[in-house]
Design a protein around this motif. Sequence first.
Motif, PDB file in Angstrom:
ATOM      1  N   SER A 112      39.820  38.474  31.241  1.00 19.59           N
ATOM      2  CA  SER A 112      40.265  37.226  31.856  1.00 19.59           C
ATOM      3  C   SER A 112      40.566  36.177  30.787  1.00 19.59           C
ATOM      4  CB  SER A 112      39.195  36.696  32.814  1.00 19.59           C
ATOM      5  OG  SER A 112      37.983  36.450  32.116  1.00 19.59           O
ATOM      6  N   THR A 121      42.202  31.243  37.422  1.00 14.20           N
ATOM      7  CA  THR A 121      41.601  31.634  38.689  1.00 14.20           C
ATOM      8  C   THR A 121      42.124  33.000  39.125  1.00 14.20           C
ATOM      9  OG1 THR A 121      41.442  29.313  39.338  1.00 14.20           O
ATOM     10  CG2 THR A 121      41.234  30.955  41.089  1.00 14.20           C
ATOM     11  N   TYR A 122      41.218  33.847  39.592  1.00 14.73           N
ATOM     12  CA  TYR A 122      41.549  35.210  39.998  1.00 14.73           C
ATOM     13  C   TYR A 122      41.088  35.451  41.428  1.00 14.73           C
ATOM     14  CZ  TYR A 122      42.225  35.918  35.001  1.00 14.73           C
ATOM     15  OH  TYR A 122      42.656  35.809  33.708  1.00 14.73           O
ATOM     16  N   ARG A 123      41.787  36.350  42.094  1.00 17.61           N
ATOM     17  CA  ARG A 123      41.413  36.751  43.449  1.00 17.61           C
ATOM     18  C   ARG A 123      41.360  38.275  43.503  1.00 17.61           C
ATOM     19  NH1 ARG A 123      45.107  34.247  47.762  1.00 17.61           N
ATOM     20  NH2 ARG A 123      43.749  32.464  47.259  1.00 17.61           N
ATOM     21  N   PRO A 153      40.486  39.395  51.188  1.00 15.67           N
ATOM     22  CA  PRO A 153      39.784  38.894  49.993  1.00 15.67           C
ATOM     23  C   PRO A 153      38.392  39.504  49.886  1.00 15.67           C
ATOM     24  CG  PRO A 153      40.765  37.085  51.226  1.00 15.67           C
ATOM     25  CD  PRO A 153      40.856  38.300  52.111  1.00 15.67           C
ATOM     26  N   THR A 182      35.106  34.991  47.397  1.00 14.74           N
ATOM     27  CA  THR A 182      35.922  33.810  47.130  1.00 14.74           C
ATOM     28  C   THR A 182      36.664  33.952  45.807  1.00 14.74           C
ATOM     29  OG1 THR A 182      34.054  32.709  46.050  1.00 14.74           O
ATOM     30  CG2 THR A 182      34.331  32.336  48.411  1.00 14.74           C
ATOM     31  N   ASP A 183      37.690  33.129  45.633  1.00 16.77           N
ATOM     32  CA  ASP A 183      38.415  33.125  44.362  1.00 16.77           C
ATOM     33  C   ASP A 183      37.463  32.769  43.234  1.00 16.77           C
ATOM     34  OD1 ASP A 183      40.598  33.655  45.904  1.00 16.77           O
ATOM     35  OD2 ASP A 183      41.454  31.642  45.766  1.00 16.77           O
ATOM     36  N   LYS A 243      36.989  31.488  39.218  1.00 14.65           N
ATOM     37  CA  LYS A 243      37.532  30.883  38.002  1.00 14.65           C
ATOM     38  C   LYS A 243      36.775  31.438  36.800  1.00 14.65           C
ATOM     39  CE  LYS A 243      39.177  26.777  37.768  1.00 14.65           C
ATOM     40  NZ  LYS A 243      39.408  25.312  37.727  1.00 14.65           N
ATOM     41  N   SER A 252      33.545  41.099  39.685  1.00 16.93           N
ATOM     42  CA  SER A 252      33.257  40.944  41.106  1.00 16.93           C
ATOM     43  C   SER A 252      32.549  42.204  41.569  1.00 16.93           C
ATOM     44  CB  SER A 252      34.555  40.741  41.889  1.00 16.93           C
ATOM     45  OG  SER A 252      34.296  40.546  43.260  1.00 16.93           O
ATOM     46  N   ASP A 289      44.543  39.743  41.372  1.00 17.60           N
ATOM     47  CA  ASP A 289      45.680  38.854  41.111  1.00 17.60           C
ATOM     48  C   ASP A 289      45.214  37.645  40.313  1.00 17.60           C
ATOM     49  OD1 ASP A 289      47.267  40.501  42.610  1.00 17.60           O
ATOM     50  OD2 ASP A 289      47.196  39.256  44.408  1.00 17.60           O
ATOM     51  N   ARG A 290      46.051  37.259  39.345  1.00 16.35           N
ATOM     52  CA  ARG A 290      45.815  35.991  38.663  1.00 16.35           C
ATOM     53  C   ARG A 290      46.626  34.927  39.382  1.00 16.35           C
ATOM     54  NH1 ARG A 290      47.622  35.561  32.640  1.00 16.35           N
ATOM     55  NH2 ARG A 290      49.369  34.410  33.535  1.00 16.35           N
ATOM     56  N   LEU A 291      45.974  33.833  39.782  1.00  8.55           N
ATOM     57  CA  LEU A 291      46.622  32.858  40.653  1.00  8.55           C
ATOM     58  C   LEU A 291      47.295  31.723  39.916  1.00  8.55           C
ATOM     59  CD1 LEU A 291      43.910  32.606  43.481  1.00  8.55           C
ATOM     60  CD2 LEU A 291      45.851  34.180  43.293  1.00  8.55           C
TER      61      LEU A 291
END
Length: 481
Positions: A430, A435-437, A450, A453-454, A456, A464, A478-480
């Motif tokens: 990262s 922020t990543y999801r 999801p 939660t998203d 950072k 995760s 995904d990188r937001l």
Amino acid sequence: MNRNCDSREPISRTPPGGGVIIYRFPGALPPAKFRRTSGAKNVSSSRFGIHVDFPNQRTFTPTSSLLTILLLLFLPSAFASDSVRTLAGSAQMSAYLDGPGANARFADPVGLALDSAGNVFIADSANHCLRQLTPAGNVTTFAGRPGDFGSDDGGTGFARFDTPSALAVARDGTLFISDTGNNTIRRRDPNGTVTTFAGFAGTPGSTNGVGSVARFNAPLGLALAGNSDLFVADSGNHAIRRITSDGNVTTFAGGLEQWGAADGKGEQARFNGPVGLVFDKVGNLLVADSFNHAIRKIAPDGTVTTLAGRLGEDGFADGRAADARFGAPAELAFDPNGNLFITDGWYDTLRKITPDGTVSTVAGLVGNEGSADGSYGGARFFNPYGLVATPTGSLIVSDTYNELIREVITPFTLSAKRTANSPTVIRWESIAGRTYRVLVRDSLSAPWQPLGTDLKAIGATAESTDSATIAMRFYQVDRLD
């Protein structure tokens, strides 16, 4: 192939539409043959990505920017993706035109630089001028007159260049330019005035000294040190030069006018047509030693070592640094996590060296030049040269023969591990502050959901956890921003 890239023997090509463009860039000549070897095991490539098999374990490490993982209980598999898009220019349309995105035209764009506002500066070499690509995608000309080469100093509209090739931006906005055809280093002040910082226009040589007393021979790559000293890849002299803030030029490494392939300290080391330069976080200077087909490292005390590749041996191979092979590495850039990226112009690819010394190919396909955008290995390049990393981790590439400026969202390393009756832990490389999801689904037809939660990222690694223990799940990271 071992070739003396003395710039006094320029390279030429016939561009689309006719005419001959003269090149002084060591990375600008694709090879007659392409060779590819690989030290990787259990890896097979396809038009859909990279499939990695792990029959005896449940840990795997693919790379991805838009990544979907198929996790099976006994046979995990992964698909890796890069993502490339064109920011400006039209493929193989060599011309001059300012304007938005696809309307703009370039003539062999090479060196790039990025300022703190996100503007990309472009050395438009065959147009003999400097261009700017704004964050909004608009291309303008800010120094030099298109198609009118020369060596005049002066303000906007008066300065002239001859095949500018590399750029470096200082913290105060001062822009340094390798004016390759003039054999000089130029400086553009924040107020727009261009002056000759070192060297004497039209007079190649190898003399050390202050300002116009010094001489260069086809200078290429530039890099600014933390103390504001400017380092120059003096390609035709096969040496790395240093210019202090008062314009004093000295030789930092390599023997002037002595090409070769040797590690050593200072002037005992030998280079063969050095091109790109970049500093790492601890003050080492990395050099794309183009016609030695290797990446070199110069410590602050001037000691030169070979970081990756084998001196004098060209080829194409990923793997450990010593086993890797390069064609004609051109420009270099570090991302925020310390990964070193290289444009390998001979092989139309973008390469990567991780901090642990592993070399991989992140975009393009050896022996397959082209201009296609895309992901999952579908993008193609045609002699990529200039390279700069953005704070968000993406790369801007000058795709020289395609006359394009491209953006590459590079794959990030990810691993997923599950042990019996335990949650699945998903970890990925990262960028702090981004922020990543994580998304999950149980079948290819199910909608993505999801996973928590998203998140950072606060460092170079994020993770995760999925507590579900069913036999098959799909994950997407995904990188937001």
